[in-house]
Design a protein around this motif. Structure first.
Motif, mmCIF file in Angstrom:
data_model
loop_
_atom_site.group_PDB
_atom_site.id
_atom_site.type_symbol
_atom_site.label_atom_id
_atom_site.label_comp_id
_atom_site.label_asym_id
_atom_site.label_seq_id
_atom_site.Cartn_x
_atom_site.Cartn_y
_atom_site.Cartn_z
ATOM 1 N N GLU A 14 0.809 -1.219 0.000
ATOM 2 C CA GLU A 14 0.000 0.000 0.000
ATOM 3 C C GLU A 14 0.841 1.267 0.000
ATOM 4 O OE1 GLU A 14 -3.519 2.049 2.760
ATOM 5 O OE2 GLU A 14 -3.298 -0.132 2.657
ATOM 6 N N TRP A 15 1.960 1.259 0.754
ATOM 7 C CA TRP A 15 2.758 2.480 0.892
ATOM 8 C C TRP A 15 4.137 2.368 0.250
ATOM 9 C CZ3 TRP A 15 1.468 3.169 6.807
ATOM 10 C CH2 TRP A 15 0.165 3.690 6.931
ATOM 11 N N SER A 16 4.434 1.273 -0.438
ATOM 12 C CA SER A 16 5.718 1.067 -1.133
ATOM 13 C C SER A 16 6.907 1.247 -0.177
ATOM 14 C CB SER A 16 5.847 2.025 -2.326
ATOM 15 O OG SER A 16 4.797 1.827 -3.242
ATOM 16 N N LEU A 17 6.848 0.575 0.949
ATOM 17 C CA LEU A 17 7.878 0.720 1.973
ATOM 18 C C LEU A 17 9.047 -0.222 1.723
ATOM 19 C CD1 LEU A 17 5.616 0.888 5.168
ATOM 20 C CD2 LEU A 17 6.478 2.782 3.788
ATOM 21 N N SER A 18 10.251 0.200 2.136
ATOM 22 C CA SER A 18 11.420 -0.663 2.086
ATOM 23 C C SER A 18 11.422 -1.582 3.301
ATOM 24 C CB SER A 18 12.707 0.166 2.072
ATOM 25 O OG SER A 18 12.887 0.827 3.314
ATOM 26 N N ASP A 19 12.247 -2.622 3.267
ATOM 27 C CA ASP A 19 12.355 -3.505 4.422
ATOM 28 C C ASP A 19 12.927 -2.759 5.622
ATOM 29 O OD1 ASP A 19 11.277 -5.559 2.999
ATOM 30 O OD2 ASP A 19 13.146 -6.661 2.692
ATOM 31 N N LYS A 20 13.806 -1.808 5.387
ATOM 32 C CA LYS A 20 14.350 -1.012 6.486
ATOM 33 C C LYS A 20 13.241 -0.225 7.184
ATOM 34 C CE LYS A 20 16.890 2.606 5.479
ATOM 35 N NZ LYS A 20 18.039 3.422 5.049
ATOM 36 N N GLN A 21 12.324 0.343 6.407
ATOM 37 C CA GLN A 21 11.208 1.076 7.000
ATOM 38 C C GLN A 21 10.274 0.149 7.781
ATOM 39 O OE1 GLN A 21 10.023 2.925 3.197
ATOM 40 N NE2 GLN A 21 10.074 4.905 4.260
ATOM 41 N N LEU A 22 10.014 -1.016 7.229
ATOM 42 C CA LEU A 22 9.161 -1.972 7.920
ATOM 43 C C LEU A 22 9.798 -2.409 9.238
ATOM 44 C CD1 LEU A 22 8.012 -4.178 4.895
ATOM 45 C CD2 LEU A 22 6.609 -2.566 6.191
ATOM 46 N N GLY A 23 11.087 -2.689 9.201
ATOM 47 C CA GLY A 23 11.795 -3.053 10.425
ATOM 48 C C GLY A 23 11.745 -1.952 11.461
ATOM 49 N N GLY A 24 11.744 -0.707 10.993
ATOM 50 C CA GLY A 24 11.678 0.421 11.906
ATOM 51 C C GLY A 24 10.387 0.476 12.704
ATOM 52 N N LEU A 25 9.291 -0.045 12.152
ATOM 53 C CA LEU A 25 8.021 -0.057 12.868
ATOM 54 C C LEU A 25 8.048 -1.005 14.058
ATOM 55 C CD1 LEU A 25 5.562 -0.042 9.824
ATOM 56 C CD2 LEU A 25 5.993 1.847 11.416
ATOM 57 N N VAL A 26 8.927 -1.986 14.008
ATOM 58 C CA VAL A 26 9.129 -2.876 15.151
ATOM 59 C C VAL A 26 10.162 -2.282 16.107
ATOM 60 C CG1 VAL A 26 9.785 -5.205 15.881
ATOM 61 C CG2 VAL A 26 8.562 -4.881 13.726
ATOM 62 N N SER A 27 11.250 -1.791 15.534
ATOM 63 C CA SER A 27 12.362 -1.314 16.348
ATOM 64 C C SER A 27 12.021 -0.086 17.177
ATOM 65 C CB SER A 27 13.568 -1.007 15.450
ATOM 66 O OG SER A 27 14.026 -2.169 14.799
ATOM 67 N N VAL A 28 11.131 0.774 16.676
ATOM 68 C CA VAL A 28 10.850 2.022 17.388
ATOM 69 C C VAL A 28 10.284 1.753 18.776
ATOM 70 C CG1 VAL A 28 8.512 2.263 16.401
ATOM 71 C CG2 VAL A 28 9.750 4.291 17.221
ATOM 72 N N ILE A 29 9.507 0.694 18.915
ATOM 73 C CA ILE A 29 8.958 0.385 20.243
ATOM 74 C C ILE A 29 10.085 0.052 21.217
ATOM 75 C CG2 ILE A 29 7.654 -1.339 21.543
ATOM 76 C CD1 ILE A 29 5.564 -1.324 19.438
ATOM 77 N N SER A 30 11.019 -0.766 20.768
ATOM 78 C CA SER A 30 12.118 -1.154 21.651
ATOM 79 C C SER A 30 13.009 0.031 21.992
ATOM 80 C CB SER A 30 12.943 -2.265 20.981
ATOM 81 O OG SER A 30 12.146 -3.408 20.789
ATOM 82 N N ILE A 31 13.197 0.938 21.053
ATOM 83 C CA ILE A 31 14.010 2.131 21.319
ATOM 84 C C ILE A 31 13.353 3.002 22.397
ATOM 85 C CG2 ILE A 31 14.846 4.301 20.321
ATOM 86 C CD1 ILE A 31 15.192 2.754 17.669
ATOM 87 N N VAL A 32 12.049 3.227 22.270
ATOM 88 C CA VAL A 32 11.346 4.040 23.261
ATOM 89 C C VAL A 32 11.319 3.336 24.619
ATOM 90 C CG1 VAL A 32 9.139 5.099 23.860
ATOM 91 C CG2 VAL A 32 9.958 5.181 21.504
ATOM 92 N N VAL A 33 11.089 2.018 24.614
ATOM 93 C CA VAL A 33 11.109 1.263 25.866
ATOM 94 C C VAL A 33 12.466 1.399 26.554
ATOM 95 C CG1 VAL A 33 11.079 -1.067 26.843
ATOM 96 C CG2 VAL A 33 9.319 -0.381 25.217
ATOM 97 N N ALA A 34 13.538 1.315 25.757
ATOM 98 C CA ALA A 34 14.880 1.433 26.319
ATOM 99 C C ALA A 34 15.117 2.821 26.908
ATOM 100 C CB ALA A 34 15.924 1.142 25.236
ATOM 101 N N ALA A 35 14.647 3.858 26.206
ATOM 102 C CA ALA A 35 14.890 5.235 26.651
ATOM 103 C C ALA A 35 14.090 5.581 27.900
ATOM 104 C CB ALA A 35 14.559 6.209 25.522
ATOM 105 N N ALA A 36 12.846 5.104 27.976
ATOM 106 C CA ALA A 36 11.966 5.500 29.076
ATOM 107 C C ALA A 36 11.905 4.471 30.198
ATOM 108 C CB ALA A 36 10.552 5.749 28.541
#
Length: 447
Positions: free
Chosen positions: A54-76
């Protein structure tokens, strides 16, 4: 902060802090919320084919949708756990669960990648500190002799939740579209959050002057954590090892549905179901290895660390063989399934080892140190590294390379085992009591 010590009462290995029924109720509720924590995290991976189209996303972008949660969890995670340790674990968990559930529901209204990315970040903000605070609560209510098994069972909820997230996402998206999946998984967490108010807490433990000073602010805490990691080789190397193992775990969990879809030609909804079997094997593995390592180690943390190191090596062998040497087919999938069972070997034993060397007054905070490493250096990096390597070399090659991080995990655990006994023996004097009222009260530490 001595991120050290076990308590004299729970640490004796014989006593429950509260009546057994209340302890098991707390475990069941905490397990249930952990389940929905990971349902909300992992529902996204079965939606990758739809988002990519639907949005023509790269695999790096798709991976970022998973990784962002872990980054925020780590920071907070550290600030949240610090607040929970000093005020109320139960009330903190209620607020966290409510936040991540509402944020997950909001994902269904995202109109582009940026909006979805931002909503996923808020999911991470709600989940920050939950695993640490929940684990600390369980570790304090139950006898120390049960910790590896209980931590394995508790963190197995992450695997089961990931299974359900992948399954639900695949089925709902196939029938009603990918946006509907977020609404379906977000509502139950709100109900459990309200029910969690009935869970029994433990009294906030009075700190030493050094710990009191260190916990006055997030900056003071971070500085003291750095000193504690320098002093406690066990804590430092165990945290690093846990993070390295989770790079392999998170990469396989996040990308296996896409691997089955692209390489095996399996439809997205069926790929989600097959991948769910591998994640479910991880759930059984987390509990089974916690029980087995507890039994084999019999309270000897250095033995537990050596056993877990061997299982990490086995993880590398299984996945590198499956993705790098075997042709596509049933045989390959069976080896991947076995790898899924082995790769979660660290979650129970390493959490237990961490609690063995953490002061009960900052037990949530100590667990948050482990969570910081696991999320920032493990769960956040795994999907992203695999996505980058997939863009360069193809997804199958990426999944053959990433499990080599498990070898680093094994090496770090072997280093940690040499200092475990000394670090645990250094502090052995703090008492924990159950809370009796709605607000936790201070109980004095004694030598």
């Amino acid at each position: 902060m001595h991120l050290h010590a076990h308590d004299a009462k729970a640490g004796s290995g014989n006593d429950f802090l509260v009546p057994k029924g209340q302890a098991w109720f707390a475990f069941a509720m905490t397990f249930g919320l952990m389940l929905f924590d990971y349902i909300d995290r992992q529902v996204i991976v079965s939606l990758f084919p739809y988002l990519k189209a639907e949005w023509s996303l790269s695999d790096k972008q798709l991976g970022g949708l998973v990784s962002v949660i872990s980054i925020v969890v780590a920071a907070a995670g550290l600030p949240v756990a610090l607040l929970a340790d000093r005020f109320s674990r139960v009330k903190s968990i209620v607020v966290m669960a409510t936040t991540w559930s509402l944020a997950s529901i909001s994902c269904m209204f995202a109109g582009n990648y940026s909006q979805l990315f931002a909503a996923r970040a808020v999911v991470g903000l709600g989940e920050a500190g939950y695993g640490s605070v929940g684990a600390a609560l369980i570790a304090s209510l139950f006898p120390a002799r049960m910790r590896s098994a209980l931590m394995g069972a508790f963190f197995a909820a992450a695997s089961v939740g990931s299974v359900l997230g992948v399954l639900i996402g695949g089925v709902v998206a196939a029938r009603w579209g990918w946006k509907a999946a977020f609404g379906v998984v977000g509502v139950p967490g709100l109900v459990l959050a309200l029910m969690y108010l009935a869970v029994r807490d433990y009294k906030t433990v009075a700190l030493t002057p050094e710990l009191t000073k260190a916990t006055r602010s997030a900056s003071d805490l971070l500085g003291h954590v750095a000193k504690a990691l320098t002093r406690s080789r066990t804590l430092l190397w165990a945290c690093l090892g846990a993070a390295m193992q989770l790079i392999a775990v998170s990469a396989v969990w996040s990308w296996l549905p896409s691997f089955l879809n692209r390489v095996h030609g399996v439809a997205p909804d069926m790929a989600a179901k097959q991948a769910a079997l591998v994640v479910l094997a991880g759930a059984f593995g987390a509990f089974a290895w916690g029980v087995l390592v507890d039994g084999a180690g019999k309270g000897r943390g250095h033995v537990k660390l050596a056993l877990v190191a061997g299982l990490c090596v086995l993880t590398t062998v299984l996945f590198c063989t499956a993705f790098g040497l075997m042709p596509s087919g049933q045989g390959q999938f069976m080896v991947i399934l076995l790898g899924g069972f082995v790769m979660t070997c660290t979650v129970g034993p390493i959490a237990a080892v961490t609690f063995d060397v953490v002061h009960p007054g900052v037990r949530s905070t100590g667990a948050a140190v482990l969570s910081l490493f696991q999320n920032l250096l493990g769960l956040a990096l795994g999907p992203f590294i695999a996505g980058v390597l997939s863009d360069l070399w193809g997804l199958q090659t990426a999944l053959a390379v990433v499990p080599m991080f498990s070898l680093l995990a094994a090496a770090f655990f072997l280093v940690a085992r040499s200092s475990y006994d000394a670090d645990r023996a250094a502090v052995n004097h703090v008492h924990v009591d159950a809370a009796t009222g709605p607000r936790p009260k201070l109980t004095q530490a004694h030598a």
